[in-house]
Design a protein around this motif. Sequence first.
Motif, PDB file in Angstrom:
ATOM      1  N   ASP A  44      -9.375 -39.721 -61.689  1.00  0.00           N
ATOM      2  CA  ASP A  44      -8.119 -39.943 -62.404  1.00  0.00           C
ATOM      3  C   ASP A  44      -8.005 -41.411 -62.780  1.00  0.00           C
ATOM      4  O   ASP A  44      -8.407 -42.297 -62.023  1.00  0.00           O
ATOM      5  CB  ASP A  44      -6.936 -39.544 -61.517  1.00  0.00           C
ATOM      6  N   ARG A  45      -7.442 -41.676 -63.955  1.00  0.00           N
ATOM      7  CA  ARG A  45      -7.220 -43.048 -64.381  1.00  0.00           C
ATOM      8  C   ARG A  45      -6.176 -43.058 -65.485  1.00  0.00           C
ATOM      9  O   ARG A  45      -5.862 -42.023 -66.069  1.00  0.00           O
ATOM     10  CB  ARG A  45      -8.517 -43.684 -64.879  1.00  0.00           C
ATOM     11  N   PHE A  46      -5.638 -44.239 -65.753  1.00  0.00           N
ATOM     12  CA  PHE A  46      -4.676 -44.386 -66.841  1.00  0.00           C
ATOM     13  C   PHE A  46      -5.412 -44.627 -68.151  1.00  0.00           C
ATOM     14  O   PHE A  46      -6.388 -45.388 -68.200  1.00  0.00           O
ATOM     15  CB  PHE A  46      -3.720 -45.544 -66.547  1.00  0.00           C
ATOM     16  N   PRO A  50       0.727 -43.204 -73.272  1.00  0.00           N
ATOM     17  CA  PRO A  50      -0.001 -43.192 -71.997  1.00  0.00           C
ATOM     18  C   PRO A  50      -0.439 -41.780 -71.591  1.00  0.00           C
ATOM     19  O   PRO A  50       0.145 -40.783 -72.023  1.00  0.00           O
ATOM     20  CB  PRO A  50       1.027 -43.738 -70.988  1.00  0.00           C
ATOM     21  N   ALA A  51      -1.432 -41.758 -70.693  1.00  0.00           N
ATOM     22  CA  ALA A  51      -1.921 -40.487 -70.168  1.00  0.00           C
ATOM     23  C   ALA A  51      -2.624 -40.730 -68.849  1.00  0.00           C
ATOM     24  O   ALA A  51      -3.138 -41.816 -68.577  1.00  0.00           O
ATOM     25  CB  ALA A  51      -2.876 -39.836 -71.164  1.00  0.00           C
ATOM     26  N   CYS A  52      -2.622 -39.697 -68.024  1.00  0.00           N
ATOM     27  CA  CYS A  52      -3.453 -39.637 -66.825  1.00  0.00           C
ATOM     28  C   CYS A  52      -3.813 -38.165 -66.650  1.00  0.00           C
ATOM     29  O   CYS A  52      -3.553 -37.340 -67.527  1.00  0.00           O
ATOM     30  CB  CYS A  52      -2.735 -40.219 -65.600  1.00  0.00           C
ATOM     31  N   ARG A  53      -4.399 -37.831 -65.541  1.00  0.00           N
ATOM     32  CA  ARG A  53      -4.924 -36.471 -65.370  1.00  0.00           C
ATOM     33  C   ARG A  53      -3.829 -35.411 -65.437  1.00  0.00           C
ATOM     34  O   ARG A  53      -4.048 -34.313 -65.955  1.00  0.00           O
ATOM     35  CB  ARG A  53      -5.659 -36.391 -64.032  1.00  0.00           C
ATOM     36  N   ARG A  54      -2.647 -35.689 -64.936  1.00  0.00           N
ATOM     37  CA  ARG A  54      -1.620 -34.652 -64.825  1.00  0.00           C
ATOM     38  C   ARG A  54      -0.501 -34.784 -65.847  1.00  0.00           C
ATOM     39  O   ARG A  54       0.308 -33.861 -65.998  1.00  0.00           O
ATOM     40  CB  ARG A  54      -1.027 -34.666 -63.412  1.00  0.00           C
ATOM     41  N   ILE A  55      -0.400 -35.926 -66.530  1.00  0.00           N
ATOM     42  CA  ILE A  55       0.696 -36.148 -67.484  1.00  0.00           C
ATOM     43  C   ILE A  55       0.121 -36.843 -68.713  1.00  0.00           C
ATOM     44  O   ILE A  55      -0.638 -37.808 -68.575  1.00  0.00           O
ATOM     45  CB  ILE A  55       1.795 -37.039 -66.859  1.00  0.00           C
ATOM     46  N   LEU A 119       8.633 -33.101 -50.755  1.00  0.00           N
ATOM     47  CA  LEU A 119       7.872 -31.891 -50.444  1.00  0.00           C
ATOM     48  C   LEU A 119       6.648 -32.162 -49.571  1.00  0.00           C
ATOM     49  O   LEU A 119       6.174 -31.284 -48.854  1.00  0.00           O
ATOM     50  CB  LEU A 119       7.439 -31.201 -51.741  1.00  0.00           C
ATOM     51  N   GLY A 120       6.077 -33.341 -49.692  1.00  0.00           N
ATOM     52  CA  GLY A 120       4.892 -33.651 -48.899  1.00  0.00           C
ATOM     53  C   GLY A 120       3.659 -32.889 -49.328  1.00  0.00           C
ATOM     54  O   GLY A 120       2.775 -32.591 -48.520  1.00  0.00           O
ATOM     55  N   ARG A 121       3.581 -32.610 -50.594  1.00  0.00           N
ATOM     56  CA  ARG A 121       2.411 -31.904 -51.124  1.00  0.00           C
ATOM     57  C   ARG A 121       2.415 -31.986 -52.640  1.00  0.00           C
ATOM     58  O   ARG A 121       3.458 -32.213 -53.263  1.00  0.00           O
ATOM     59  CB  ARG A 121       2.432 -30.431 -50.726  1.00  0.00           C
ATOM     60  N   ARG A 122       1.252 -31.793 -53.216  1.00  0.00           N
ATOM     61  CA  ARG A 122       1.149 -31.724 -54.672  1.00  0.00           C
ATOM     62  C   ARG A 122       1.492 -30.312 -55.129  1.00  0.00           C
ATOM     63  O   ARG A 122       1.051 -29.334 -54.510  1.00  0.00           O
ATOM     64  CB  ARG A 122      -0.274 -32.096 -55.104  1.00  0.00           C
ATOM     65  N   VAL A 123       2.240 -30.192 -56.211  1.00  0.00           N
ATOM     66  CA  VAL A 123       2.600 -28.871 -56.738  1.00  0.00           C
ATOM     67  C   VAL A 123       1.666 -28.501 -57.877  1.00  0.00           C
ATOM     68  O   VAL A 123       1.077 -29.372 -58.528  1.00  0.00           O
ATOM     69  CB  VAL A 123       4.073 -28.839 -57.232  1.00  0.00           C
ATOM     70  N   ASP A 124       1.522 -27.219 -58.109  1.00  0.00           N
ATOM     71  CA  ASP A 124       0.761 -26.700 -59.257  1.00  0.00           C
ATOM     72  C   ASP A 124       1.755 -26.281 -60.331  1.00  0.00           C
ATOM     73  O   ASP A 124       2.687 -25.512 -60.064  1.00  0.00           O
ATOM     74  CB  ASP A 124      -0.081 -25.495 -58.834  1.00  0.00           C
ATOM     75  N   TRP A 125       1.558 -26.784 -61.551  1.00  0.00           N
ATOM     76  CA  TRP A 125       2.469 -26.422 -62.638  1.00  0.00           C
ATOM     77  C   TRP A 125       2.490 -24.912 -62.844  1.00  0.00           C
ATOM     78  O   TRP A 125       1.452 -24.248 -62.730  1.00  0.00           O
ATOM     79  CB  TRP A 125       2.050 -27.106 -63.932  1.00  0.00           C
ATOM     80  N   ALA A 126       3.637 -24.380 -63.207  1.00  0.00           N
ATOM     81  CA  ALA A 126       3.789 -22.927 -63.358  1.00  0.00           C
ATOM     82  C   ALA A 126       3.018 -22.384 -64.553  1.00  0.00           C
ATOM     83  O   ALA A 126       2.730 -21.186 -64.611  1.00  0.00           O
ATOM     84  CB  ALA A 126       5.275 -22.572 -63.512  1.00  0.00           C
ATOM     85  N   PHE A 127       2.657 -23.256 -65.500  1.00  0.00           N
ATOM     86  CA  PHE A 127       1.965 -22.774 -66.699  1.00  0.00           C
ATOM     87  C   PHE A 127       0.466 -22.626 -66.471  1.00  0.00           C
ATOM     88  O   PHE A 127      -0.274 -22.247 -67.379  1.00  0.00           O
ATOM     89  CB  PHE A 127       2.248 -23.676 -67.907  1.00  0.00           C
ATOM     90  N   GLY A 128      -0.018 -22.955 -65.281  1.00  0.00           N
ATOM     91  CA  GLY A 128      -1.383 -22.607 -64.927  1.00  0.00           C
ATOM     92  C   GLY A 128      -2.456 -23.594 -65.336  1.00  0.00           C
ATOM     93  O   GLY A 128      -3.644 -23.287 -65.189  1.00  0.00           O
ATOM     94  N   GLU A 130      -3.550 -28.058 -65.601  1.00  0.00           N
ATOM     95  CA  GLU A 130      -3.346 -29.242 -64.772  1.00  0.00           C
ATOM     96  C   GLU A 130      -2.431 -30.290 -65.380  1.00  0.00           C
ATOM     97  O   GLU A 130      -1.802 -31.064 -64.667  1.00  0.00           O
ATOM     98  CB  GLU A 130      -4.701 -29.886 -64.468  1.00  0.00           C
ATOM     99  N   GLN A 131      -2.345 -30.345 -66.718  1.00  0.00           N
ATOM    100  CA  GLN A 131      -1.676 -31.470 -67.365  1.00  0.00           C
ATOM    101  C   GLN A 131      -0.366 -31.057 -68.041  1.00  0.00           C
ATOM    102  O   GLN A 131      -0.340 -30.141 -68.863  1.00  0.00           O
ATOM    103  CB  GLN A 131      -2.614 -32.087 -68.410  1.00  0.00           C
ATOM    104  N   LEU A 132       0.703 -31.767 -67.674  1.00  0.00           N
ATOM    105  CA  LEU A 132       2.009 -31.583 -68.309  1.00  0.00           C
ATOM    106  C   LEU A 132       2.073 -32.485 -69.543  1.00  0.00           C
ATOM    107  O   LEU A 132       1.843 -33.700 -69.443  1.00  0.00           O
ATOM    108  CB  LEU A 132       3.117 -31.969 -67.333  1.00  0.00           C
ATOM    109  N   LEU A 133       2.364 -31.900 -70.701  1.00  0.00           N
ATOM    110  CA  LEU A 133       2.457 -32.671 -71.933  1.00  0.00           C
ATOM    111  C   LEU A 133       3.891 -33.165 -72.127  1.00  0.00           C
ATOM    112  O   LEU A 133       4.849 -32.432 -71.864  1.00  0.00           O
ATOM    113  CB  LEU A 133       2.034 -31.819 -73.130  1.00  0.00           C
ATOM    114  N   VAL A 134       4.029 -34.385 -72.604  1.00  0.00           N
ATOM    115  CA  VAL A 134       5.341 -34.983 -72.843  1.00  0.00           C
ATOM    116  C   VAL A 134       5.412 -35.391 -74.301  1.00  0.00           C
ATOM    117  O   VAL A 134       4.604 -36.207 -74.764  1.00  0.00           O
ATOM    118  CB  VAL A 134       5.568 -36.208 -71.940  1.00  0.00           C
TER     119      VAL A 134
END
Length: 564
Positions: A44-46, A50-55, A119-128, A130-134
Amino acid sequence: MADVVAEVDLLVQDGSLALAETGVPGGGAVKETKELRLSGDVNDRFLDGPACRRIAIVDFEPATGLPSSPPATFTPFTSNPRSGKYVADGDETSATNIAINAFGTVFQTVRMFEGRDALGRRVDWAFGSEQLLVVPRAGEWANAFYERATRSLQFFSFVGESGARVHTALSRDIVAHECGHALLDAVAPSLYDSSTPQSVAIHESVADLVAVIMALDSRRLREAVLARSDNVLAGANAFTAIAEEFGMARPGADGIARHALRELENDETLETLSGARPHILSTLLSAIFYDTLNVVFAKLFQEAKLPDANGVTPTPAAAANKALGTAQIVFRRFLLRGIDYLPPGELSFADVGRATLAADRAARPAASEVRENFSHQFVKRLVVATAQELESPQPQSLAVPPDQVSSLHDSDWAAYQYATRHRSTLGLPDGVSFTVLPRVDSTKVIGAKGDDGVAPIQRELIVKIAWNDTEDSTGTVGGMRVVPTGATVVLKWDTGECLALVRSDVTGVEHRRDRDRLLAQLEEDGALATHDGADVGESVGLRSDGDSGLRASHRLLHLAGWDG
């Protein structure tokens, strides 16, 4: 491996309103420098965006609607090229600044939600994926929303009553709120297609409260609000007012000017809001939680005013700031850990209360004062008749030997055997098929740091079992309606003991009546697509021709005429 960091300047609130009103010298578009931190992932990196692995930011040219190049460039540090910063330009409403503010706020919200103080954990997006688009410049509309189908948060711009343009991506409240919807969808995906007004309202309330937590995370805003209010949280302020700039720019449905999109401090009850649409109904649940924040802060403030070990008495302002800084952590744990304990299926406000109390008891068994006040608010506001209705059991018959906890987490076969063996305790009706959802491994901080600088933690296994009830429905659609329901079991990882059993309770007469009423309102407003399986466009659909339960009811939260 060292953390990777990106420095960004983010708006404290929404660019022009909150701090000016609270009397902070300078007013205007106040920003804070934040560090966005990626930990423990070599892949993962910026990047520019902007972008990274999840956003990732996805930008469009407003004039043409065509995709644009990444509006913000990642500038590496010379000393450590994997870290760097996104540099804003001098135009507060440029594509670059809008993109940086949206990305940075989403990133911070996700980190807050998943941290060990939540939560103390990473969540998995409901759309299945890895990356949430903004999408920070999605078009011309007084709106913003999370949409599962497009895996995105979309932020629009519009010209307000004063003639000034409002960019929703420049409001921290709005960005955090929409990100809160995506995060709640990751934890409780069944709420996205719910048929009960309270279930839809829970989505809106939790999103508003996530915005409150993000506002509380700003030391500068905390200090400003306390300075203006003489060190109290009661009364309207920058924390209770959601999306001030948006609300002031756009009068309410009755045409009356307002100071914000929603106000979370109120005296409403379930009776006074009977028949209200989800946005308005949500303010009842939000107010219960905000009252709890008030109680936590007041108690900590009294303690903070006492002389320290050296006999020094702090000033009221210093004591209040210290108390609110701690209160926001306590409140974050209280709210978000309850969300993690929610059973699958349709939910009521009382279900949220039960899950919240169970999660807090699991982490802080001796801290009953806050829980008692929280329960009292549910009774006072007529959500339940007695506080006992919010109690949930800890049946030790659900405990497992410590050496079997990992197997219960890893093995579907073991999980289904477990649920079958405890069918009666879980409330599973005889002969009804069920689903055991993927089990959750969560490690949370449950107290303050000790003299050794280490905070106590608790590792939990969260098991959710889902099944369906059925009922007859009314309205022109009529027929049968499936009502998803379920239970959550939480086990302490180290010992296997049962920390909580939380069951949903939405099959009662009053909830069935509310589902019928919502269905009838949608039919009357022409907002219900009754055909099966097709794209419902801007409407809400039915799950199938044989099921009058709702599909995509989450759209009611940004559907014209239903959006408050």
